[in-house]
Scaffold this active site. Structure first.
Site, short mmCIF file in Angstrom:
data_model
loop_
_atom_site.label_atom_id
_atom_site.label_comp_id
_atom_site.label_asym_id
_atom_site.label_seq_id
_atom_site.Cartn_x
_atom_site.Cartn_y
_atom_site.Cartn_z
CB CYS A 183 109.72 66.39 -9.89
SG CYS A 183 108.47 66.13 -10.96
CB CYS A 227 104.70 69.58 -5.94
SG CYS A 227 104.89 70.12 -7.35
#
Length: 473
Positions: free
Chosen positions: A137, A457
């Site tokens: 991500c 994250c």
């Protein structure tokens, strides 16, 4: 760890009803924040002998729920649209760019280097090198910091970075048994060999392999990990639903107010022009409470309503040395300053990247939490956000797991994701990082702030944070 982390709750100041309170008034605090930050006298983060790297412009296609308007496209189509939008908005000559870097997670096998294919399709010179990176991500964050590194090292002056994700059509493979048989068939020299191989095929050979939705190292899905993390930090279902509702409410207000100026209008071939994200759907606590747990059943707290959704979309940013930008007549939006990448235990701390990366990047920049005017944090799950806020506000967690003397503190919610986040705007894995950075720059301009922090994250227990400094008006 789950039982030990209950100690965190003793030192956390984030109460269960904060989401409703801040959701109702966050956008109305802009004027107040502007007045506050304008009274501050802050130093610039420029350093002698170090090149200033600037964000000149950032754009993105509308982020759409997978399986909707973009369903018949390919990843490079979206990436090309973002690049063409960047060219149109900046009027940068197509042959002036030195390098192009794109991030993506689930790669289309036909365009494995999607950066190159999208660049050629967008009309960039075929003399411009391009490569694709992947870091879950934070893939487009990696693309941007790669650009920063190329410019800081003196290798380039102008780099386009971006990211794309296309979840409407993901690669689905034959089973390994079938693949081995097909490869052997290709090598077979006689009819007998071919018939023998064909005769070995069984029904099990036809079972397809879907892209992994679980961590390779732990065999656990991210949603399941988010549910465990929320439980470990004592994050209730109500807290998660409140935060998700806040995200959608703020995103809708920002969209209606025209604040999401990075969004391009995109004519989808064979379909209508798309000009807005289509996942922004403010609901009610009552409606959200009706949903069943999505991962840990029947007692989990993570649901479809408080999780980010599968999204198609692409983003692109123009990054330059300040000297080159000014020489070409551009007015930069922001300086891209210090950044860090972190990694931790992918089992119990998979989604705690912001907790580990934020204090590190502030230390590198010589700043404190109170110096930051804008926070933009990736919202994978509402429970993940709440867990990070509680971890950051815990002396016990800082001392036990991070080797720090004391906590950094939780970011003030009056400064946190005020234009919505991944829960509402959408989360095309490879493209979100550029959205975070561009939104931070735009909020700094709108609110009159000087410093912003982007944090995220990523799968594998990794994370990222960057300090953004507003460009002087």
């Amino acid at each position: 760890m789950a039982s030990m982390l209950l100690n965190v709750m003793r030192s956390c100041s984030v109460g269960p009803s904060w989401g409703v309170r801040f959701g109702a008034r966050s956008l109305s605090t802009t004027a107040q924040l502007q007045a506050q930050v304008q009274t501050k006298s802050k130093k610039t983060l420029a350093r002698p002998g170090v090149k200033n790297v600037v964000l000149v412009e950032g754009v993105r296609t509308p982020f759409l729920l997978s399986g909707t308007t973009y369903a018949d496209l390919m990843p490079h189509d979206l990436a090309r649209a973002a690049l063409q939008g960047l060219l149109h908005r900046t009027s940068i000559p197509k042959d002036a760019v030195d390098y192009i870097v794109y991030g993506t997670v689930i790669q289309e096998v036909k365009t494995s280097n999607v950066a190159r294919e999208a660049a050629l399709g967008a009309g960039f010179s075929d003399k411009i090198p391009a490569h694709t990176v992947t870091m879950a991500c934070i893939s487009s964050n990696q693309a941007m910091t790669t650009a920063v590194g190329l410019i800081a090292a003196g290798q380039c002056d102008i780099v386009v970075a971006g990211g794309v994700e296309f979840m409407s059509d993901v690669p689905i493979r034959h089973s390994r048994k079938m693949r081995k048989t097909m490869l052997s068939l290709n090598k077979a020299k006689t009819l007998g060999q071919r018939l023998s191989l064909l005769g070995s095929i069984r029904l099990a050979h036809f079972s397809p392999e879907l892209p992994a939705v679980a961590e390779f190292s732990t065999a656990e899905t991210m949603g399941h990990s988010a549910d465990r993390l929320a439980a470990a930090f004592g994050v209730s279902r109500v807290e998660q639903d409140e935060f998700a509702l806040r995200s959608h409410t703020l995103a809708k207000k920002a969209q209606d107010a025209g604040l999401l100026q990075d969004v391009l209008s995109f004519k989808v071939p064979g379909r209508d022009i798309v000009s807005k994200d289509n996942g922004i759907r403010p609901s009610s606590m009552e409606q959200m409470a009706k949903l069943k747990p999505a991962f840990v059943k029947p007692h989990g707290t993570v649901t479809a309503a408080n999780s980010s959704f599968l999204t198609d979309g692409a983003s692109a940013v123009l990054i330059m040395s300040e000297e080159k930008a000014l020489a070409m007549g551009y007015k930069p939006k922001a300086y891209l300053r210090d950044f860090v990448y972190v990694s931790q235990d992918p089992k119990d701390q998979l989604l705690l990247g912001p907790t580990y990366s934020t204090p590190k990047v502030l230390e590198r920049a010589g700043l404190s939490l109170s110096d930051i005017d804008v926070f933009e944090c990736h919202e994978a799950f509402a429970g993940q956000i709440m867990a990070n806020l509680k971890a950051m506000d815990s002396d016990w967690f800082a001392q036990t797991y991070m080797g720090r003397k004391s906590k950094i503190g939780a970011p003030p919610m009056e400064k946190f994701n005020l234009w919505g986040g991944s829960l509402s705007l959408g989360h095309p894995f490879g493209a979100t990082g550029c959205r975070l950075v561009t939104t931070t720059a735009h909020r700094l301009q709108k609110e009159g702030g000087q410093y912003g922090v982007v944090a995220a994250c990523a799968a594998g227990g990794q994370g990222h944070a960057m300090v953004i400094e507003a460009y002087p008006k």
